[in-house]
Design an enzyme around this catalytic site. Structure first.
Site, PDB file in Angstrom:
ATOM      1  N   ASN A 111       1.664   5.520   3.468  1.00 15.43           N
ATOM      2  CA  ASN A 111       2.317   4.458   2.690  1.00 15.43           C
ATOM      3  C   ASN A 111       3.186   5.091   1.619  1.00 15.43           C
ATOM      4  O   ASN A 111       2.885   6.179   1.132  1.00 15.43           O
ATOM      5  CB  ASN A 111       1.256   3.576   2.026  1.00 15.43           C
ATOM      6  CG  ASN A 111       1.862   2.447   1.226  1.00 15.43           C
ATOM      7  OD1 ASN A 111       2.855   1.828   1.644  1.00 15.43           O
ATOM      8  ND2 ASN A 111       1.305   2.160   0.067  1.00 15.43           N
ATOM      9  N   HIS A 113       4.563   4.221  -2.207  1.00 19.07           N
ATOM     10  CA  HIS A 113       4.263   3.305  -3.312  1.00 19.07           C
ATOM     11  C   HIS A 113       5.135   3.653  -4.513  1.00 19.07           C
ATOM     12  O   HIS A 113       5.276   4.834  -4.849  1.00 19.07           O
ATOM     13  CB  HIS A 113       2.772   3.399  -3.670  1.00 19.07           C
ATOM     14  CG  HIS A 113       2.368   2.426  -4.720  1.00 19.07           C
ATOM     15  ND1 HIS A 113       2.184   1.086  -4.453  1.00 19.07           N
ATOM     16  CD2 HIS A 113       2.161   2.572  -6.045  1.00 19.07           C
ATOM     17  CE1 HIS A 113       1.859   0.460  -5.570  1.00 19.07           C
ATOM     18  NE2 HIS A 113       1.844   1.340  -6.562  1.00 19.07           N
TER      19      HIS A 113
HETATM   20  C1  GAR Z   1       9.761   0.079  -2.118  1.00 17.63           C
HETATM   21  O1  GAR Z   1      10.016   0.335  -3.467  1.00 17.63           O
HETATM   22  C2  GAR Z   1       8.333   0.445  -1.777  1.00 17.63           C
HETATM   23  O2  GAR Z   1       7.858   1.578  -2.452  1.00 17.63           O
HETATM   24  C3  GAR Z   1       7.594  -0.777  -2.240  1.00 17.63           C
HETATM   25  O3  GAR Z   1       8.432  -1.859  -1.850  1.00 17.63           O
HETATM   26  C4  GAR Z   1       9.802  -1.421  -1.827  1.00 17.63           C
HETATM   27  C5  GAR Z   1      10.347  -1.725  -0.463  1.00 17.63           C
HETATM   28  O4  GAR Z   1      11.713  -1.488  -0.398  1.00 17.63           O
HETATM   29  N1  GAR Z   1       6.311  -0.853  -1.656  1.00 17.63           N
HETATM   30  C6  GAR Z   1       5.263  -1.396  -2.256  1.00 17.63           C
HETATM   31  O5  GAR Z   1       5.320  -1.907  -3.354  1.00 17.63           O
HETATM   32  C7  GAR Z   1       3.988  -1.351  -1.440  1.00 17.63           C
HETATM   33  N2  GAR Z   1       2.883  -1.728  -2.235  1.00 17.63           N
HETATM   34  P1  GAR Z   1      12.446  -1.431   1.023  1.00 17.63           P
HETATM   35  O6  GAR Z   1      11.977  -2.671   1.795  1.00 17.63           O
HETATM   36  O7  GAR Z   1      13.890  -1.480   0.687  1.00 17.63           O
HETATM   37  O8  GAR Z   1      12.029  -0.172   1.708  1.00 17.63           O
END
Ligand code: GAR
Length: 193
Positions: A111, A113
């Site tokens: 994952n 984060h």
């Molecule tokens: C990213 O910042 C990722 O790290 C976060 O959501 C965003 C997705 O962006 N993930 C989380 O918060 C998981 N808990 P993306 O859809 O443009 O890749």
């Protein structure tokens, strides 16, 4: 642990949002020396912008809304087993996978984060880091275990929080680093050298 055989790992990417990390991983997978090949994308969101991209680029994808989580997870794990999926990359996937699903793919789920774990697990990481007047935040790639955002850390990148940063500007800065970090993490755990 993910064993490396020198052949590209058959990878499934799970998304819920815009999919910028997904697009980045797909691009990365196309590099000759990349240790992954993207075989499938699972989206929990049929309205994700990423769907158009997947159609255009002829990449296999399936949508599951996770309203019936157990049922959807069972279907997904059947699909993954059939496709011999060797690695799962969660990339902005906002559903919490069950312990039994994680067990089935133990050590094979990663994952990304948007915080320097173990700080700021869960949601609204940027808001919380700013409210707490942190000088740095960042991003983490980690293995997924049954506790939220608590699996073994593979790699992290620190990002400075400036006085002028708000959650939006910080998120943008961190996302840019995420796009560098996820490929680095994959190389770290999968490349022989
Ligand atoms: C990213 O910042 C990722 O790290 C976060 O959501 C965003 C997705 O962006 N993930 C989380 O918060 C998981 N808990 P993306 O859809 O443009 O890749």
């Amino acid at each position: 642990m993910v064993k490396s055989t020198g052949i590209k790992k058959r990878t499934a990417i799970f998304i819920s949002g815009n999919g910028s990390n997904m697009k980045n991983l797909i691009k990365f997978s196309k590099i000759k020396s990349s240790p992954i090949m993207v075989d499938l994308v699972i989206s929990s969101n049929k309205k994700s912008n990423a769907i158009q991209y997947l159609k255009k680029n002829k990449i296999n994808f399936k949508v599951f809304n996770f309203k019936q989580k157990n049922k959807d997870e069972r279907k997904i794990s059947d699909i993954l087993k059939k496709r011999n999926t060797q690695l799962i990359c969660l990339a902005g996937f906002m559903k919490i996978l069950s312990g039994s699903f994680i067990k089935k793919f133990n050590g094979k789920i990663l994952n990304i984060h948007p915080s320097l774990l173990p700080k700021y697990k869960g949601l609204n990481t940027h808001e919380r880091a700013i409210i707490n007047r942190e000088k740095f935040s960042g991003c983490t790639v980690h293995f997924v275990n049954s506790k939220l955002d608590s699996g073994k850390i593979i790699i992290q990148k620190k990002v400075r929080i400036n006085k002028k940063d708000d959650p939006k500007s910080l998120s943008k800065k961190i996302l840019k680093q995420e796009h560098l970090l996820y490929p680095k993490a994959l190389k770290k755990i999968l490349s022989k050298t």
